[in-house]
Design a protein around this motif. Sequence first.
Motif, short mmCIF file in Angstrom:
data_model
loop_
_atom_site.label_atom_id
_atom_site.label_comp_id
_atom_site.label_asym_id
_atom_site.label_seq_id
_atom_site.Cartn_x
_atom_site.Cartn_y
_atom_site.Cartn_z
N UNK A 39 0.83 -1.20 0.00
CA UNK A 39 0.00 0.00 0.00
C UNK A 39 0.87 1.26 0.00
N UNK A 40 1.92 1.26 0.84
CA UNK A 40 2.80 2.42 0.88
C UNK A 40 3.52 2.63 -0.46
N UNK A 41 3.95 1.54 -1.07
CA UNK A 41 4.59 1.64 -2.39
C UNK A 41 3.59 2.18 -3.41
N UNK A 42 2.37 1.69 -3.35
CA UNK A 42 1.34 2.14 -4.29
C UNK A 42 1.05 3.63 -4.11
N UNK A 43 0.89 4.07 -2.87
CA UNK A 43 0.62 5.49 -2.63
C UNK A 43 1.79 6.37 -3.04
N UNK A 44 3.01 5.90 -2.83
CA UNK A 44 4.18 6.65 -3.28
C UNK A 44 4.16 6.78 -4.80
N UNK A 45 3.83 5.71 -5.48
CA UNK A 45 3.76 5.76 -6.95
C UNK A 45 2.67 6.70 -7.41
N UNK A 46 1.53 6.71 -6.74
CA UNK A 46 0.44 7.61 -7.11
C UNK A 46 0.86 9.06 -6.91
N UNK A 47 1.49 9.35 -5.77
CA UNK A 47 1.92 10.72 -5.52
C UNK A 47 3.00 11.16 -6.51
N UNK A 48 3.90 10.25 -6.88
CA UNK A 48 4.90 10.58 -7.90
C UNK A 48 4.23 10.85 -9.24
N UNK A 49 3.24 10.05 -9.56
CA UNK A 49 2.51 10.24 -10.82
C UNK A 49 1.78 11.58 -10.82
N UNK A 50 1.14 11.91 -9.70
CA UNK A 50 0.45 13.20 -9.62
C UNK A 50 1.43 14.37 -9.64
N UNK A 51 2.59 14.20 -9.00
CA UNK A 51 3.59 15.27 -9.01
C UNK A 51 4.14 15.49 -10.41
N UNK A 52 4.30 14.42 -11.18
CA UNK A 52 4.81 14.54 -12.54
C UNK A 52 3.80 15.24 -13.46
N UNK A 53 2.53 14.96 -13.27
CA UNK A 53 1.51 15.55 -14.15
C UNK A 53 1.04 16.90 -13.65
N UNK A 54 1.37 17.25 -12.41
CA UNK A 54 0.92 18.51 -11.86
C UNK A 54 -0.56 18.48 -11.51
N UNK A 55 -1.15 17.33 -11.44
CA UNK A 55 -2.54 17.19 -11.07
C UNK A 55 -3.51 17.33 -12.22
N UNK A 56 -3.03 17.63 -13.42
CA UNK A 56 -3.95 17.74 -14.56
C UNK A 56 -3.91 16.47 -15.41
N UNK A 57 -4.85 16.31 -16.29
CA UNK A 57 -4.98 15.10 -17.09
C UNK A 57 -4.36 15.29 -18.47
N UNK A 58 -3.10 15.56 -18.53
CA UNK A 58 -2.42 15.70 -19.81
C UNK A 58 -1.90 14.34 -20.24
N UNK A 59 -1.36 14.28 -21.43
CA UNK A 59 -0.79 13.02 -21.94
C UNK A 59 0.41 12.62 -21.08
N UNK A 60 0.61 11.32 -20.91
CA UNK A 60 1.68 10.80 -20.07
C UNK A 60 3.00 10.76 -20.84
N UNK A 61 4.08 11.17 -20.18
CA UNK A 61 5.41 11.00 -20.77
C UNK A 61 5.91 9.60 -20.40
N UNK A 62 7.05 9.15 -20.92
CA UNK A 62 7.50 7.77 -20.65
C UNK A 62 7.70 7.45 -19.17
N UNK A 63 8.21 8.39 -18.39
CA UNK A 63 8.42 8.12 -16.96
C UNK A 63 7.08 7.93 -16.26
#
Length: 179
Positions: A39-63
């Motif tokens: 769960x902690x790994x999953x939440x860390x991945x979600x927060x990293x994903x949100x930090x990379x996108x800035x919270x908006x729904x733009x197209x995903x980059x490779x990372x």
Amino acid sequence: MYTIDVSIKDHFFRWEGRLNRLRYIKRTLIIIALSIALYLITMTAVFLLLAQTGGNNTALNPIQGMLFAGLGLITLLFIPLHVASWMLMIRRLHDLDVSGYFSLISLVPFVNIGFIIYLLCKQGTDGDNTYGPDPLGPAGVCAPSTYGQGIQHTNEMASTHLDIRPPAAQTGTHAQEAE
């Protein structure tokens, strides 16, 4: 005679047989610890994903795509933990001489809390029952398996295993001599 669990499959992914309280609690704690870590790994991945996108729904980059794929993989890893917890519950119910179908009670909200407390507190049936031999077994005896290679254990050896009931307390004349 009761056969000692020797592999991960025997410990967590088997529904036949019985499982006493102590081993049920220990194995459930292992599953809970692994679930919290995932769960902690999953939440860390979600927060990293949100930090990379800035919270908006733009197209995903490779990372971001790799993080999203990792999130899906981690989510799939919860399935074996869930299956293992059901198998443990079924074996614990078998120790209480109850059908494994009663594990479906855990799906009922609020009733499931009392059901889990029942599984944690209720002593299993003494001796053999419908679902197999007593997991605590008679003192000093261990069933032949790949673990013991057919060796009959003594009381001293039996007390080191959690699969074997410890020697009985002193009774009768031996208890009076000890005083």
